[in-house]
Design an enzyme around this catalytic site. Structure first.
Site, PDB file in Angstrom:
ATOM      1  N   LYS A 232     -18.791 -16.837 -14.642  1.00  0.00           N
ATOM      2  CA  LYS A 232     -20.231 -16.575 -14.961  1.00  0.00           C
ATOM      3  C   LYS A 232     -21.196 -17.234 -14.096  1.00  0.00           C
ATOM      4  O   LYS A 232     -20.723 -18.119 -13.534  1.00  0.00           O
ATOM      5  CB  LYS A 232     -20.205 -16.826 -16.705  1.00  0.00           C
ATOM      6  CG  LYS A 232     -19.813 -18.436 -16.812  1.00  0.00           C
ATOM      7  CD  LYS A 232     -19.575 -18.502 -18.418  1.00  0.00           C
ATOM      8  CE  LYS A 232     -19.523 -19.847 -18.857  1.00  0.00           C
ATOM      9  NZ  LYS A 232     -17.948 -19.890 -19.140  1.00  0.00           N
TER      10      LYS A 232
ATOM     11  N   SER B   8     -17.650 -28.814 -17.262  1.00  0.00           N
ATOM     12  CA  SER B   8     -18.926 -28.053 -17.550  1.00  0.00           C
ATOM     13  C   SER B   8     -19.690 -28.607 -18.495  1.00  0.00           C
ATOM     14  O   SER B   8     -20.466 -29.311 -18.098  1.00  0.00           O
ATOM     15  CB  SER B   8     -18.256 -26.769 -18.250  1.00  0.00           C
ATOM     16  OG  SER B   8     -19.059 -25.745 -18.558  1.00  0.00           O
ATOM     17  N   HIS B   9     -20.197 -28.227 -19.673  1.00  0.00           N
ATOM     18  CA  HIS B   9     -20.919 -28.441 -20.576  1.00  0.00           C
ATOM     19  C   HIS B   9     -21.155 -29.891 -21.135  1.00  0.00           C
ATOM     20  O   HIS B   9     -21.699 -30.324 -21.986  1.00  0.00           O
ATOM     21  CB  HIS B   9     -21.435 -27.662 -21.479  1.00  0.00           C
ATOM     22  CG  HIS B   9     -20.252 -27.363 -22.436  1.00  0.00           C
ATOM     23  ND1 HIS B   9     -19.312 -26.321 -22.087  1.00  0.00           N
ATOM     24  CD2 HIS B   9     -19.932 -27.450 -23.861  1.00  0.00           C
ATOM     25  CE1 HIS B   9     -18.493 -26.355 -22.881  1.00  0.00           C
ATOM     26  NE2 HIS B   9     -18.920 -26.823 -23.909  1.00  0.00           N
TER      27      HIS B   9
ATOM     28  N   ARG C 215      -9.281 -30.402 -19.386  1.00  0.00           N
ATOM     29  CA  ARG C 215     -10.306 -31.401 -19.698  1.00  0.00           C
ATOM     30  C   ARG C 215      -9.673 -32.451 -20.586  1.00  0.00           C
ATOM     31  O   ARG C 215      -8.864 -32.325 -21.419  1.00  0.00           O
ATOM     32  CB  ARG C 215     -11.530 -30.763 -20.639  1.00  0.00           C
ATOM     33  CG  ARG C 215     -12.226 -29.828 -19.764  1.00  0.00           C
ATOM     34  CD  ARG C 215     -13.452 -29.204 -20.245  1.00  0.00           C
ATOM     35  NE  ARG C 215     -13.823 -27.954 -19.770  1.00  0.00           N
ATOM     36  CZ  ARG C 215     -14.772 -27.004 -19.972  1.00  0.00           C
ATOM     37  NH1 ARG C 215     -15.453 -27.135 -21.147  1.00  0.00           N
ATOM     38  NH2 ARG C 215     -14.925 -26.089 -19.308  1.00  0.00           N
TER      39      ARG C 215
ATOM     40  N   ASP D 140     -25.896 -25.272 -17.282  1.00  0.00           N
ATOM     41  CA  ASP D 140     -25.190 -26.245 -17.781  1.00  0.00           C
ATOM     42  C   ASP D 140     -24.486 -27.186 -16.501  1.00  0.00           C
ATOM     43  O   ASP D 140     -24.951 -27.153 -15.595  1.00  0.00           O
ATOM     44  CB  ASP D 140     -23.939 -25.673 -18.458  1.00  0.00           C
ATOM     45  CG  ASP D 140     -22.996 -24.871 -17.642  1.00  0.00           C
ATOM     46  OD1 ASP D 140     -23.070 -24.415 -16.810  1.00  0.00           O
ATOM     47  OD2 ASP D 140     -21.700 -24.822 -17.971  1.00  0.00           O
TER      48      ASP D 140
ATOM     49  N   ASP E 100     -22.598 -22.379 -14.649  1.00  0.00           N
ATOM     50  CA  ASP E 100     -21.959 -21.140 -14.951  1.00  0.00           C
ATOM     51  C   ASP E 100     -22.728 -20.281 -16.151  1.00  0.00           C
ATOM     52  O   ASP E 100     -22.880 -19.109 -16.594  1.00  0.00           O
ATOM     53  CB  ASP E 100     -20.656 -21.047 -14.985  1.00  0.00           C
ATOM     54  CG  ASP E 100     -19.971 -21.873 -15.863  1.00  0.00           C
ATOM     55  OD1 ASP E 100     -20.748 -22.691 -16.554  1.00  0.00           O
ATOM     56  OD2 ASP E 100     -18.779 -21.901 -15.868  1.00  0.00           O
ATOM     57  N   ARG E 101     -23.351 -21.266 -16.970  1.00  0.00           N
ATOM     58  CA  ARG E 101     -24.193 -20.834 -18.246  1.00  0.00           C
ATOM     59  C   ARG E 101     -25.536 -20.778 -18.004  1.00  0.00           C
ATOM     60  O   ARG E 101     -26.207 -21.384 -16.961  1.00  0.00           O
ATOM     61  CB  ARG E 101     -24.012 -21.938 -19.330  1.00  0.00           C
ATOM     62  CG  ARG E 101     -22.455 -21.951 -19.854  1.00  0.00           C
ATOM     63  CD  ARG E 101     -22.405 -22.769 -20.817  1.00  0.00           C
ATOM     64  NE  ARG E 101     -20.880 -23.153 -21.364  1.00  0.00           N
ATOM     65  CZ  ARG E 101     -20.533 -23.287 -22.502  1.00  0.00           C
ATOM     66  NH1 ARG E 101     -21.500 -23.455 -23.533  1.00  0.00           N
ATOM     67  NH2 ARG E 101     -19.283 -23.456 -22.661  1.00  0.00           N
TER      68      ARG E 101
ATOM     69  N   THR F 226     -11.939 -15.042 -26.158  1.00  0.00           N
ATOM     70  CA  THR F 226     -13.084 -16.156 -25.427  1.00  0.00           C
ATOM     71  C   THR F 226     -12.427 -16.507 -24.326  1.00  0.00           C
ATOM     72  O   THR F 226     -11.121 -17.134 -24.109  1.00  0.00           O
ATOM     73  CB  THR F 226     -13.065 -17.296 -26.478  1.00  0.00           C
ATOM     74  OG1 THR F 226     -13.821 -16.608 -27.692  1.00  0.00           O
ATOM     75  CG2 THR F 226     -13.867 -18.365 -25.852  1.00  0.00           C
TER      76      THR F 226
ATOM     77  N   ARG G 238     -15.343 -23.589 -34.675  1.00  0.00           N
ATOM     78  CA  ARG G 238     -16.545 -22.607 -34.396  1.00  0.00           C
ATOM     79  C   ARG G 238     -16.702 -21.560 -35.351  1.00  0.00           C
ATOM     80  O   ARG G 238     -15.360 -20.858 -35.448  1.00  0.00           O
ATOM     81  CB  ARG G 238     -16.420 -21.968 -32.947  1.00  0.00           C
ATOM     82  CG  ARG G 238     -16.332 -23.058 -31.787  1.00  0.00           C
ATOM     83  CD  ARG G 238     -17.012 -22.426 -30.516  1.00  0.00           C
ATOM     84  NE  ARG G 238     -16.504 -23.372 -29.348  1.00  0.00           N
ATOM     85  CZ  ARG G 238     -17.150 -24.442 -29.103  1.00  0.00           C
ATOM     86  NH1 ARG G 238     -17.967 -24.957 -29.826  1.00  0.00           N
ATOM     87  NH2 ARG G 238     -16.659 -25.199 -28.072  1.00  0.00           N
TER      88      ARG G 238
ATOM     89  N   LYS H 211     -10.208 -27.229 -12.954  1.00  0.00           N
ATOM     90  CA  LYS H 211      -9.679 -25.974 -12.988  1.00  0.00           C
ATOM     91  C   LYS H 211      -9.409 -25.305 -11.803  1.00  0.00           C
ATOM     92  O   LYS H 211      -9.832 -25.729 -10.727  1.00  0.00           O
ATOM     93  CB  LYS H 211     -10.644 -25.162 -13.774  1.00  0.00           C
ATOM     94  CG  LYS H 211     -12.196 -25.098 -13.321  1.00  0.00           C
ATOM     95  CD  LYS H 211     -13.092 -24.342 -14.271  1.00  0.00           C
ATOM     96  CE  LYS H 211     -14.606 -24.384 -13.848  1.00  0.00           C
ATOM     97  NZ  LYS H 211     -15.396 -23.534 -14.559  1.00  0.00           N
TER      98      LYS H 211
ATOM     99  N   GLU I 192     -20.771 -13.743 -22.698  1.00  0.00           N
ATOM    100  CA  GLU I 192     -19.924 -14.565 -23.798  1.00  0.00           C
ATOM    101  C   GLU I 192     -21.274 -15.093 -24.637  1.00  0.00           C
ATOM    102  O   GLU I 192     -22.199 -15.245 -24.021  1.00  0.00           O
ATOM    103  CB  GLU I 192     -19.193 -15.800 -23.434  1.00  0.00           C
ATOM    104  CG  GLU I 192     -17.774 -15.225 -22.737  1.00  0.00           C
ATOM    105  CD  GLU I 192     -16.842 -16.459 -22.734  1.00  0.00           C
ATOM    106  OE1 GLU I 192     -16.138 -16.471 -23.669  1.00  0.00           O
ATOM    107  OE2 GLU I 192     -17.057 -17.303 -21.749  1.00  0.00           O
ATOM    108  N   GLU I 193     -21.007 -15.242 -25.707  1.00  0.00           N
ATOM    109  CA  GLU I 193     -22.124 -15.716 -26.736  1.00  0.00           C
ATOM    110  C   GLU I 193     -22.459 -17.099 -26.225  1.00  0.00           C
ATOM    111  O   GLU I 193     -23.393 -17.624 -26.690  1.00  0.00           O
ATOM    112  CB  GLU I 193     -21.681 -15.875 -28.221  1.00  0.00           C
ATOM    113  CG  GLU I 193     -20.344 -16.168 -28.661  1.00  0.00           C
ATOM    114  CD  GLU I 193     -20.171 -17.748 -28.459  1.00  0.00           C
ATOM    115  OE1 GLU I 193     -21.165 -18.533 -28.679  1.00  0.00           O
ATOM    116  OE2 GLU I 193     -19.181 -18.117 -27.831  1.00  0.00           O
ATOM    117  N   SER I 194     -21.430 -17.857 -25.566  1.00  0.00           N
ATOM    118  CA  SER I 194     -21.723 -19.259 -25.475  1.00  0.00           C
ATOM    119  C   SER I 194     -22.799 -19.273 -24.155  1.00  0.00           C
ATOM    120  O   SER I 194     -22.380 -20.190 -23.420  1.00  0.00           O
ATOM    121  CB  SER I 194     -20.408 -19.897 -25.101  1.00  0.00           C
ATOM    122  OG  SER I 194     -19.692 -19.083 -24.174  1.00  0.00           O
TER     123      SER I 194
ATOM    124  N   ASP J 286     -21.921 -27.198 -14.602  1.00  0.00           N
ATOM    125  CA  ASP J 286     -21.303 -26.755 -13.477  1.00  0.00           C
ATOM    126  C   ASP J 286     -21.852 -25.292 -13.260  1.00  0.00           C
ATOM    127  O   ASP J 286     -21.517 -24.685 -12.125  1.00  0.00           O
ATOM    128  CB  ASP J 286     -19.764 -26.359 -13.618  1.00  0.00           C
ATOM    129  CG  ASP J 286     -19.239 -25.464 -14.938  1.00  0.00           C
ATOM    130  OD1 ASP J 286     -20.103 -25.391 -15.870  1.00  0.00           O
ATOM    131  OD2 ASP J 286     -18.416 -24.802 -14.808  1.00  0.00           O
TER     132      ASP J 286
ATOM    133  N   THR K 195      -9.588 -23.661 -22.703  1.00  0.00           N
ATOM    134  CA  THR K 195     -10.299 -22.507 -22.446  1.00  0.00           C
ATOM    135  C   THR K 195     -10.499 -22.158 -21.132  1.00  0.00           C
ATOM    136  O   THR K 195     -10.680 -21.207 -20.551  1.00  0.00           O
ATOM    137  CB  THR K 195     -11.304 -22.202 -23.281  1.00  0.00           C
ATOM    138  OG1 THR K 195     -11.045 -22.371 -24.708  1.00  0.00           O
ATOM    139  CG2 THR K 195     -12.216 -20.845 -23.219  1.00  0.00           C
TER     140      THR K 195
END
Ligand code: VG1
Ligand code: CO
Length: 550
Positions: free
Chosen positions: A383, A119-120, A23, A284, A288-289, A351, A503, A132, A370-372, A286, A19
């Site tokens: 983001k 990321s997270h 990773r 998070d 972005d959240r 997603t 999920r 990435k 996004e919902e995440s 990195d 995604t």
């Protein structure tokens, strides 16, 4: 001297980006040649010889500070020089947040950027690492590019590198390697300057100077520490100590740098403590959240996205209104209601942030999410956690209302979209794959069937055709629509590094004001039960309950 390292035939067939980039466990990334193979594949796919290769081009490099960040940067620096890049810009200390990376690519007109982050996902010698690539527009490489990178990882037989001493990542200024110029830059300055253009810093500082408005930002020992301390405490004058866990740590203090109620525990405790805070937020690994909390209220990211869109004009950067909005498919339909009301288009994408890039580049959308726990706008192509925090503060100060009232009033106007996500982690990949396979096969026969206490109105496997370039993506998640207008979505995660993660997303709209403060899990219980029964979650995964509920 450009030593060419030859790789034995196709040693790493597993380098398929998910995604959000590639990773893997640190133990995989540190295998001899593994990182090099992927980086050379990026260079070959993105900068083919027919387009002049990498020669003379400018590249941004940085990471979220996790374990192996510094070593990986040294490897990439040597490879970039050997491949002929003209200039590298590196965040001092090897640090950059994902949104700052996007900002820098755009501001310096770079050809792209290599971002090191998982990321997270947790960091450390036994945890995760990631790479990435972001293109010249500042956004994550679209699928066509990640597919091309993957093909290169399979075809590649050699990579280019130099023999040289490590560069000093902590000393600002210029150095040279081969014919390449390397500049160590302040990781925060350009990004902070961009946020100043979007939000009313004067008014937000007045709000933060009001000693009755206490807030807390939890950087979760990850990259946003330096950004939040500079922007919230130094520039906006929030009291020292507003930012907690603000020093980036290689292992993120041993936790998951994932801003949700399960992992941002310290923030949640402070929000509910003896001296309750007016506002809380977290970001998070990195940066972005974002997690947003008001006094006595957790704000679901789907609602947060819809509320930012509905109130966007309160912030100077969005005073002219929005061209359009977009959400990832599993995100609740709260945003759609706002778009309808504003008379602007709302796009539904698969997603992953890479699907928003074309819409933003074409000027079709201004805000998306996004919902995440991801929200952002066309100020960058990623983001952006701190952007969402400042946006909320700007709305609070302009509307003169606490976050909780803003949320309540939004529900009263649009109805409430109850939403939850259940994650089943570290599943046996075979069982999870079989479950999804069976669901897909049976999808045509679902409509009209009963499931638990509900009837199935329709079902499909989400596919998306990009309205800008026509590219097509299939198999993006199974959607089941129920007769009570609730919805369930199933998909497998593309960011995990161990086995499979399932999920399950459920949502239901409620317009009765008397039912707006109910418990989310109870409101969605029938949909969750029906979804579990249709898919046979317990049977295929051996699990009776999810690992994480958000
Ligand atoms: C998850 C989220 C997705 C997000 C992605 C990258 O992907 O669901 O919405 O874009 O992580 O976010 P998946 O495939 O595991 O569901 V980040 O902040 O980890 O770059
Ligand atoms: Co992230």
């Amino acid at each position: 001297m450009n030593p060419v390292k030859t790789i034995s035939s196709n040693p790493f067939a597993d380098q398929k980006p998910g995604t959000s980039g590639l990773r893997r466990k640190v133990s995989v990334f540190t295998r001899d040649g593994y990182l090099e193979n992927f980086v050379q594949a990026i260079f070959r796919a993105v900068f083919p010889e027919t387009g002049g290769g990498c020669r003379g081009k400018c590249l941004i490099v940085g990471g979220d500070g996790r374990y192996y960040n510094r070593q990986a940067i040294q490897i990439i620096v040597r490879m970039a020089a050997a491949n002929g890049f003209g200039k590298l810009l590196i965040g001092r200390g090897g640090l950059l947040s994902t949104p700052a990376m996007s900002c820098l690519i755009r501001k310096h007109s770079a050809a792209g950027g290599v971002m090191l982050s998982a990321s997270h996902n947790p960091g450390g010698p036994d945890a995760d690492f990631g790479v990435k690539f972001n293109g010249a527009n500042g956004g994550p490489a679209p699928e066509a590019v990640t597919d091309a990178i993957y093909r290169e990882t399979l075809a590649i037989r050699e990579y280019l590198t130099l023999e040289s001493a490590d560069i000093d990542l902590d000393r600002p200024g210029l150095t040279y390697l081969g014919g390449m110029e390397i500049e160590m830059i302040d990781p925060v300055a350009d990004y902070a300057a961009l946020l100043v253009e979007l939000f009313d810093f004067d008014k937000i500082s007045q709000l933060l100077a009001n000693r009755r408005f206490h807030m807390c930002f939890d950087a979760m020992h990850a990259i946003t520490g330096p950004y939040a301390i500079e922007i919230l405490e130094r520039q906006l004058g929030a009291e020292p100590g507003t930012v907690i866990n603000g020093v980036p740590d290689e292992c993120f203090g041993g936790g998951h740098p994932d801003p949700n109620l399960a992992h941002a525990r310290e923030l949640v405790e402070r929000m509910n403590g003896d001296a309750p805070l007016a506002f809380g937020a977290a970001s998070d690994g990195d940066g972005d959240r974002n997690l947003i909390m008001g006094s006595g209220c957790y704000i679901n990211p789907c609602d947060s996205l819809a509320i930012l869109a509905a109130n966007a004009r309160l912030a100077p950067g969005y005073r002219e209104g929005l061209a359009g909005v977009a959400r990832s498919m599993p995100t609740s339909r709260a945003l759609d209601r706002v778009a309808r009301n504003l008379g602007i288009p709302c796009y539904e994408t698969p997603t992953g942030w890479k699907f928003f890039g074309n819409l933003m580049d074409a000027g079709r959308i201004t805000i998306c999410g996004e919902e995440s726990f991801g929200t952002g706008s066309n100020h960058v192509r990623e983001k952006d956690g701190l952007w969402a925090v400042l946006f909320w503060l700007n709305i609070i100060v302009e509307s003169r209302k606490p976050a909780r009232s803003i949320v309540r009033e939004h529900w009263l106007r649009y109805g409430r979209d109850y939403f939850t996500r259940h994650d089943y982690e570290e599943l046996d990949a075979g069982g999870a794959g079989e479950m999804m396979g069976r669901l897909r096969e049976g999808i045509g026969g679902l409509a009209g069937r009963g499931a638990g206490e509900l009837q199935i109105a329709g079902a499909d496997d989400f596919a998306y055709t990009d309205p800008v370039d026509g590219s097509h993506s299939e198999g993006q998640g199974i959607r089941i629509f129920f007769s009570d207008d609730s919805r369930a979505v199933f998909r497998l995660s593309g960011t995990g590094t161990a086995n499979a993660t399932l999920r399950l997303y459920c949502e239901k709209h409620e317009s009765d004001p008397a039912r707006m403060e109910f418990d989310t899990q109870r409101m969605l219980a029938r949909t969750l039960a029906a979804a579990g029964e249709i898919a046979g979650i317990a049977e295929f995964t051996g699990r009776t309950a999810p690992d994480v509920i958000t």
